[in-house]
Write a protein that holds these residues in place. Structure first.
Motif, short mmCIF file in Angstrom:
data_model
loop_
_atom_site.label_atom_id
_atom_site.label_comp_id
_atom_site.label_asym_id
_atom_site.label_seq_id
_atom_site.Cartn_x
_atom_site.Cartn_y
_atom_site.Cartn_z
N LYS A 236 0.84 -1.18 0.00
CA LYS A 236 0.00 0.00 0.00
C LYS A 236 0.87 1.24 0.00
CE LYS A 236 -4.24 -1.37 2.16
NZ LYS A 236 -5.19 -0.92 3.11
N GLU B 79 3.63 2.18 -1.65
CA GLU B 79 5.06 1.99 -1.45
C GLU B 79 5.82 2.71 -2.54
OE1 GLU B 79 5.00 -0.11 -4.93
OE2 GLU B 79 6.83 -0.22 -3.79
N PHE C 66 18.03 -3.48 -3.32
CA PHE C 66 17.63 -2.56 -2.27
C PHE C 66 16.25 -2.87 -1.71
CE2 PHE C 66 17.43 0.97 0.16
CZ PHE C 66 16.51 1.91 -0.24
N VAL D 234 12.50 -7.83 -0.41
CA VAL D 234 12.20 -8.23 0.96
C VAL D 234 12.54 -9.68 1.20
CG1 VAL D 234 10.40 -8.46 2.68
CG2 VAL D 234 10.39 -6.53 1.13
N LEU E 26 11.17 -3.37 7.37
CA LEU E 26 11.27 -4.80 7.08
C LEU E 26 10.58 -5.16 5.78
CD1 LEU E 26 10.70 -7.04 10.22
CD2 LEU E 26 12.48 -7.24 8.52
N PHE E 27 9.38 -4.66 5.61
CA PHE E 27 8.61 -5.06 4.45
C PHE E 27 8.63 -4.03 3.34
CE2 PHE E 27 7.14 -9.02 5.82
CZ PHE E 27 7.03 -8.94 7.19
N ASN E 28 9.41 -3.02 3.55
CA ASN E 28 9.69 -2.10 2.47
C ASN E 28 8.44 -1.42 1.94
OD1 ASN E 28 11.80 -0.98 1.22
ND2 ASN E 28 11.69 -2.27 -0.59
N THR E 29 7.49 -1.18 2.79
CA THR E 29 6.32 -0.43 2.36
C THR E 29 5.96 0.52 3.48
OG1 THR E 29 4.65 -1.79 3.37
CG2 THR E 29 5.43 -2.49 1.24
N LYS E 30 5.01 1.38 3.19
CA LYS E 30 4.59 2.31 4.23
C LYS E 30 3.26 1.82 4.76
CE LYS E 30 5.05 6.52 6.18
NZ LYS E 30 4.56 5.92 7.40
N THR F 65 12.93 4.58 7.29
CA THR F 65 12.38 4.56 5.94
C THR F 65 12.93 5.70 5.11
OG1 THR F 65 10.52 5.71 6.89
CG2 THR F 65 10.23 3.38 6.42
N GLU G 141 15.86 7.75 3.12
CA GLU G 141 17.04 7.35 2.39
C GLU G 141 18.07 8.45 2.38
OE1 GLU G 141 15.61 6.22 -1.38
OE2 GLU G 141 14.13 4.99 -0.36
N MET H 262 21.62 5.11 -2.90
CA MET H 262 20.69 5.58 -1.89
C MET H 262 20.43 4.41 -0.93
SD MET H 262 19.86 8.66 -2.62
CE MET H 262 18.27 9.08 -1.96
N VAL H 263 20.74 4.61 0.32
CA VAL H 263 20.48 3.53 1.28
C VAL H 263 19.57 4.05 2.38
CG1 VAL H 263 22.65 2.36 0.89
CG2 VAL H 263 22.51 4.09 2.64
N LYS H 264 18.92 3.10 3.02
CA LYS H 264 18.08 3.47 4.16
C LYS H 264 19.01 3.75 5.33
CE LYS H 264 15.42 -0.21 3.70
NZ LYS H 264 14.37 -0.98 3.04
N GLU I 55 21.05 -1.26 6.59
CA GLU I 55 21.38 -2.56 6.03
C GLU I 55 22.86 -2.90 6.10
OE1 GLU I 55 19.56 -2.47 2.24
OE2 GLU I 55 17.66 -3.22 3.01
#
Lengths: 335, 427
Positions: free
Chosen positions: A15, A17, A24, A27, B62-66, B241, B243, B250-252, B264
């Motif tokens: 959602k 994203e 990078f 997951v 972790l799941f790379n989403t918001k 989240t 960067e 570009m890293v977190k 990471e």
């Protein structure tokens, strides 16, 4: 087993994203497939096949051909001739552990000597139905237990292969009766046994007749139309339904044909190659049962036939003990 | 008629047979995996930790989403649990991820009951699954499994030791869910302190008998990596989240005036280890443990609590149904008994009251009688008095008339002298 599926790195979509490419944003959710595969390999699989048909139709030979090993004892090698034809329908179940490329499977072949062999064959399906229901019962009891095993041993009959004698005319009343009763409790795959006695045209018309008769009697053989999950499934299964019943020839002897050693039957007028699709449909049966639809067969047994049995059984004891509506769940006391 | 003989050959010692050629069931794992892919997976994570420890941020990372939701305030009166479900997809794998957050954990003044709502939530999920499993018409294969598969316990980066709230909560949860303790916001601790902190935490957990989740080491392909990771528990993580440009990538990372903490980078924090363990290596094992260990334990306790017992193989089947029936009869019997008792008590009281009232009535009657009698007596007396008075009056009247007569006679005979003498006497 140690082939780790190296995933390419697409980005996950959730959602709102932000999409990036490259390592990078990976997951690793799809690693679960590999984990699952590993677990399945470790646990091994179970398969229970039942063969039903008159004696002399080549049931044991077909089993041996399917699994390329002596999984079924051939009646003809029995030393005691008096034992050849049993007086009653017996149920003999033999288990073997087979392994292929790291995948272990416990194969159980359930033979039914004596089926259809008597003069009066009334109710000869009863012992078979009782056996199948008994397996469901055993599983149900284990499932209901308070202290139950981690993995409930699955002895339920997954598939029943029914052998139709190659008369070339139509189904006999015994066949119709048996299949209509058993198609409700187990997956039935009908096959035309010893199909090398039929020419291709005879075979075609015989199959057509059988299919019509099955439809006319409302017999739903595997793959059942109502359990098709999506359009893709339906397409694949329709193709299979066009071919049912498979005309098979079994053999466990190898012959030399064109420089290769293959399984076949040697006659004066030629050699019938078992795995040649131009000769017989054994290869299709094998693919259906083992290579593509095995999991599906087990799933339908587990989630549909077993559940039907369970519902009936729980309702029975409900009606027996209390006079309440049959939808009363067994564990509503827990609320 | 036909009878059966079930001859099972070599049941225990199942023979192995060699295969003479390629049969093809080595595709079984693939078939199984394909079926699961079609069905989709679900995974439920519970994040327990005080407000402000970065739980939501870590989930995002972790799941790379918001994920949704704003940061919560600190003034919650009690601990509540909020769960959000998301559908994630990566290549052909669809994952239904549920993230449950504890809101207000550790914010109250009295934290004695903080763990209760968490335990209740976990139990409620088990209960829902148990109910579904016990139904007559059930749909287990399409049931959305909400049982918690992993619990990430966030430890505040004090650098000293575990708080007592942490110990108590973890002790209550360790038999219900797989606990993975992590040190949150670990960029607040220096490396040397971190090592000491980790040792302290593990020793405290061991000495208090808290069973945290151990990554499985029985499968050779992952045994090695799992055992090394086991020694790194609890993971010290940093979530971010945002960067930052490092080098040309570009890293977190989290940027401070004195440097940048890369999420990471394994030297900076254990985030990568956590992700490896949680998702890439052991997700399936976490699910399996939840089902075979924690759920079975819950089910066993719940059914035993209800009074169900396993029956012997030779006794009647369906212990559940019969025990249920027996319990129901027992319950009805008790109910009836209680009803009887109540009825009897009621009757008793009615009787008593009736008796009381009768007594009162009797008394009243008596009193009335007494009064009546008194009244009659009085009346009689009065009448007697009246009579005697009347008699006296009569006598007096008679006397008076007699006296007057005498007087008249004397007047006529005597002379007026007596009258004069009377008159003088009178004057």
């Amino acid at each position: 087993m140690s082939e780790s599926a190296k995933p390419h790195h697409p980005s996950p979509q959730g959602k709102g994203e932000k999409t990036h490419g490259g390592d990078f944003s990976y997951v690793g959710i799809d690693a679960i497939l590999e984990q699952m595969r590993r677990k399945a390999m470790k646990q091994g699989f179970e398969l229970n096949l039942m063969v039903v048909g008159q004696s002399g139709l080549g049931k044991s030979t077909l089993m041996n051909t399917l699994f390329k090993s002596k999984v079924s004892r051939n009646k003809s090698v029995q030393s005691d001739p008096e034992e050849r034809i049993p007086k009653t329908v017996e149920i003999k179940s033999i288990s073997h552990d087979v392994e292929e490329k790291g995948v272990r499977m416990k194969l159980t072949v359930i033979d039914t000597p004596g089926f259809g062999d008597q003069i009066n064959n009334e109710n000869c399906w009863q012992p078979i139905m009782k056996f199948i229901n008994d397996q469901y019962e055993v599983y149900l009891q284990e499932e209901i237990n308070i202290n139950r095993k981690k993995r409930i041993p699955d002895s339920r009959v997954h598939c029943c292969i029914y052998f139709i004698p190659p008369t070339g005319h139509c189904l006999r009343p015994l066949d119709v009766e048996f299949m209509s009763r058993l198609s409700k409790v187990v997956n039935i795959v009908p096959v035309i046994a010893k199909a090398d006695t039929l020419t291709l045209e005879e075979r075609g018309s015989f199959k057509q007749t059988i299919r019509e008769e099955l439809r006319a009697n409302g017999i739903d053989v595997y793959p059942q139309k109502e359990f098709d999950e999506d359009a893709e499934d339906r397409m694949i299964n329709d193709k299979i339904r066009e071919m049912i019943p498979f005309a098979v020839v079994g053999s466990d002897q190898e012959y030399q044909v064109n420089g290769k050693r293959i399984l076949g039957r040697k006659t004066k007028w030629g050699t019938i190659e078992v795995e040649n699709v131009a000769h017989c449909e054994f290869a299709y049966l094998r693919d259906l049962l083992i290579r593509t639809h095995m999991q599906n067969i087990k799933d339908i047994t587990g989630s549909i036939h077993y559940e039907t049995y369970r519902v009936r059984r729980l309702n029975e004891s409900n009606a027996h003990l209390i006079s309440q509506p049959s939808d009363h769940p067994a564990g509503s006391l827990l609320q | 008629m036909a009878s059966t003989e079930i001859a099972r050959q070599a049941g225990e010692g199942v023979r192995g047979v060699p295969l003479a050629g390629h049969v093809g069931f080595d595709s079984m794992p693939d078939q199984l995996v394909n079926k699961s892919v079609n069905r989709g997976f679900c995974f439920n994570i519970l994040c327990v930790g005080e407000t402000g420890l970065g739980k939501s941020t870590l989930m995002d990372t972790l799941f790379n989403t918001k994920f949704e939701g704003e940061p919560t305030q600190h003034n919650q009166p009690g601990v509540t649990l909020k769960s959000y479900t998301y559908e994630l997809q990566e290549s052909n794998v669809r994952l239904k991820l549920t993230v449950v957050n504890t809101v207000g954990f550790g914010d109250q003044i009295n934290k004695e009951d903080s763990y209760k709502s968490i335990v209740e939530f976990i139990d409620a999920q088990f209960e829902a699954y148990l109910q579904e499993e016990l139904k007559i018409k059930r749909t287990l294969h399409s049931y959305h499994d909400t049982r918690i598969h992993a619990c990430l316990y966030f430890i505040a980066p004090t650098g000293h030791s575990l708080k007592s709230l942490d110990l108590v909560t973890m002790k209550k949860l360790d038999s219900k869910v797989n606990i993975i303790p992590i040190i949150a916001k670990s960029d607040a601790i220096s490396k040397s302190e971190l090592a000491k902190f980790k040792i302290k935490i593990t020793s405290e957990l061991v000495s208090n008998g808290v069973q945290i989740y151990q990554f499985p080491t029985d499968d050779e392909s992952v045994a090695e990596i799992n055992s090394t990771m086991n020694s790194h528990l609890p993971f010290a993580v940093v979530g971010s989240t945002e960067e930052v440009k490092i080098g040309n990538k570009m890293v977190k990372a989290r940027q401070y005036p004195w440097g940048t903490v890369q999420v990471e980078n394994e030297n900076h924090c254990d985030f990568v280890k956590l992700r490896e363990m949680l998702i890439r290596v052991n997700m399936e094992d976490l699910r399996e443990q939840t089902h075979t260990r924690h759920y079975e334990l819950y089910r066993r306790c719940k059914l035993e609590e209800m009074g169900f017992k396993d029956t012997d193989p030779d006794s009647k089947p369906f212990s559940l149904q019969e025990t249920y029936e027996a319990k129901r009869n027992e319950f009805m019997g008790e109910l009836q008994k209680k009803e009887e008792e109540m009825r009897q008590m009621f009757v008793q009281r009615v009787k008593e009251k009736e008796a009381e009232l009768k007594e009162a009535e009797k008394e009243l009657h008596e009193k009335f009688d007494r009064l009546k009698k008194l009244h009659q007596d009085e009346k009689k007396k009065l009448e007697e008095k009246k009579k005697s008075l009347d008699d006296e009056v009569n006598i007096f009247k008679q006397k008076k008339t007699a006296a007057e007569l005498l007087l008249n006679q004397a007047q006529q005979a005597g002379g007026s002298t007596t009258l004069k003498r009377d008159k003088e006497r009178k004057n």
